[in-house]
Design an enzyme around this catalytic site. Structure first.
Site, PDB file in Angstrom:
ATOM      1  N   CYS A 142      35.608  41.629  40.633  1.00 40.38           N
ATOM      2  CA  CYS A 142      36.340  41.984  41.850  1.00 40.38           C
ATOM      3  C   CYS A 142      35.614  41.612  43.143  1.00 40.38           C
ATOM      4  O   CYS A 142      36.144  41.827  44.229  1.00 40.38           O
ATOM      5  CB  CYS A 142      36.657  43.474  41.827  1.00 40.38           C
ATOM      6  SG  CYS A 142      37.516  43.960  40.310  1.00 40.38           S
ATOM      7  N   HIS A 152      36.009  47.517  50.325  1.00 41.91           N
ATOM      8  CA  HIS A 152      36.514  47.303  48.966  1.00 41.91           C
ATOM      9  C   HIS A 152      37.623  48.320  48.704  1.00 41.91           C
ATOM     10  O   HIS A 152      38.667  47.973  48.184  1.00 41.91           O
ATOM     11  CB  HIS A 152      35.367  47.423  47.966  1.00 41.91           C
ATOM     12  CG  HIS A 152      35.732  46.980  46.597  1.00 41.91           C
ATOM     13  ND1 HIS A 152      36.142  45.695  46.319  1.00 41.91           N
ATOM     14  CD2 HIS A 152      35.755  47.648  45.413  1.00 41.91           C
ATOM     15  CE1 HIS A 152      36.402  45.586  45.021  1.00 41.91           C
ATOM     16  NE2 HIS A 152      36.171  46.752  44.462  1.00 41.91           N
ATOM     17  N   HIS A 208      45.001  46.301  43.833  1.00 42.27           N
ATOM     18  CA  HIS A 208      43.726  45.678  43.502  1.00 42.27           C
ATOM     19  C   HIS A 208      44.026  44.378  42.774  1.00 42.27           C
ATOM     20  O   HIS A 208      44.399  44.377  41.599  1.00 42.27           O
ATOM     21  CB  HIS A 208      42.878  46.598  42.634  1.00 42.27           C
ATOM     22  CG  HIS A 208      41.446  46.187  42.548  1.00 42.27           C
ATOM     23  ND1 HIS A 208      41.032  44.878  42.715  1.00 42.27           N
ATOM     24  CD2 HIS A 208      40.309  46.905  42.326  1.00 42.27           C
ATOM     25  CE1 HIS A 208      39.721  44.807  42.595  1.00 42.27           C
ATOM     26  NE2 HIS A 208      39.261  46.021  42.355  1.00 42.27           N
TER      27      HIS A 208
END
Length: 413
Positions: free
Chosen positions: A171, A302, A337
């Site tokens: 990620c 994030h 996400h």
């Protein structure tokens, strides 16, 4: 991170943006979606969700790959590769480049990913379990290699003098890819770079997060006291990087300048973030960019919406920036996400925020968790003059990547 061997390292700017996302296709739709605080959340349809108590996600809709993929056979490309190639084509067109002019120049393609073509792997495993290995479709097997996410861009755009790499740092991979491109252009090893990330939603990743207890039942609510986890998403973001000298010579629109980046890997835990390591990565990025903490106007966090990530990241931010950190937002509240595409799409959002003079909101927000204690610009975008923006990417395994972008004010190369 690599240091430039060039006596006078070149300044690197962003001149093109390509977006495949659940809130918009192309840079203009994405910009409008960010300004409006749009949500891509909806019930998942791309794989069977029977047996899950809740299954919302942020799927890409109305994606016509043949609009963007003109030289390759679309059916020979997995979904993530289709997203990657389409976003690259969009970025090149947005940059106003005649791709023929760049075919004789050395370039770089770096695409980050978490899952590669795991949607195709889902189907292969299902076929094996249901019908036996002899019934696994060979055309799907040929689409699986993750290297195709970058190599297919080179093939589609007919670029032969390029290094094409796929970076699998989960990620944080989009920011890793940006840092790699920044170094290549800055040093003169490449005249341009196509950098970003791509992933397609798959049952494997959704199931993994679900078993971890980190899938939200309906909405992603970063930094909210009642947040319950992530929503898995999909898409791609690709940015065109070139030297400032090159951009000025061809009269290109400059979205932002890449000021620097920081990388580290603490290997602390497979899934849990480490506050000291996250803070250290931000400090590395600031040092590399030559930026002081009080010069940063906005942090694109994030910001996954899980209990552990948001608290750890917020504490690390205060550790670096003090008790009154810059506004800290999460675009994942809107687009979910998107795994390997996450920090690339956020970098695009940061570049647009600088150019368009606004801060995208953190939507679905009611009450900020006191343990997070950040101004997350709840629910409604605000106008703002931004000079320096920080983009955080944090990944499983302790892989962290932070990129600093700055406004270009017309100072010559």
């Amino acid at each position: 991170m690599a240091e430039s061997g060039h006596a006078n390292p070149r300044r690197v700017v962003i001149t093109g943006l390509g977006v495949v996302s659940s809130i918009g296709m192309g840079v203009e739709e994405f910009r409008r979606g960010l300004r409006a605080g749009s949500s891509g959340a909806k019930p998942i349809t791309v794989f069977d969700v029977e047996g899950f108590d809740h299954a919302n996600g942020c799927e890409v809709e109305d994606f016509d790959p043949e609009r963007w993929i003109r030289h390759l056979a679309v059916e020979h490309l997995g979904r993530a590769t289709q997203y990657s190639v389409a976003a690259a084509r969009m970025a090149i067109e947005d940059a106003g480049v005649s791709i023929g002019d760049w075919r004789s120049l050395p370039g770089l393609i770096s695409i980050g990913t978490t899952d590669g073509e795991s949607r195709d792997l889902d189907h292969l495993v299902e076929a094996e379990i249901t019908h036996g290995p002899e019934h696994m479709p060979p055309e799907l097997a040929r689409r699986v290699p993750a290297g195709r996410l970058s190599a297919a861009i080179a093939q589609e755009l007919q670029l032969s003098d390029v290094e094409a790499v796929t970076i699998p740092t989960a990620c944080a991979a989009g920011n890793y890819a940006l840092g790699y491109g920044y170094d290549a252009v800055r040093s003169g090893d490449a005249e341009y770079a196509l950098c970003g990330g791509a992933d397609a939603m798959c049952r494997k990743t959704f199931s993994g997060f679900y078993r971890l207890g980190t899938i939200a039942p309906d909405r992603c609510r970063p930094f909210d006291v009642d947040r319950k986890g992530i929503l898995t998403g999909e898409g791609a973001g690709v940015l065109v990087l070139e030297s400032l000298e090159s951009a000025l010579a061809r009269g290109a629109r400059i979205y932002a300048e890449v000021l620097g980046y920081g990388l580290n890997c603490d290997a602390y835990h497979q899934v849990a973030p480490n506050q000291d390591s996250v803070g250290r990565c931000m400090q590395l990025a600031l040092e590399n960019a030559g930026v002081k903490a009080d010069q940063v106007d906005l942090i694109s966090a994030h910001g996954t919406g899980t209990k552990a990530n948001d608290v750890t990241e917020a504490r690390a931010i205060r550790e670096v920036f003090g008790s009154r950190p810059p506004r800290t937002i999460s675009m994942k509240s809107m687009i979910g996400h998107t795994m390997g595409a996450a920090s690339a799409l956020s970098a695009i959002g940061c570049a647009l925020a600088i150019t368009e003079k606004f801060i995208p909101p953190t939507i679905n927000h009611t009450t900020t968790d006191p343990e997070c204690d950040v101004d997350c610009v709840p629910n409604v975008a605000i106008e703002a003059e931004l000079k320096v923006v920080q983009n955080n990417g944090l990944a499983f395994g302790g892989n962290n990547a932070v990129v600093l972008l700055g406004r270009y004010d017309g100072v010559p190369a």
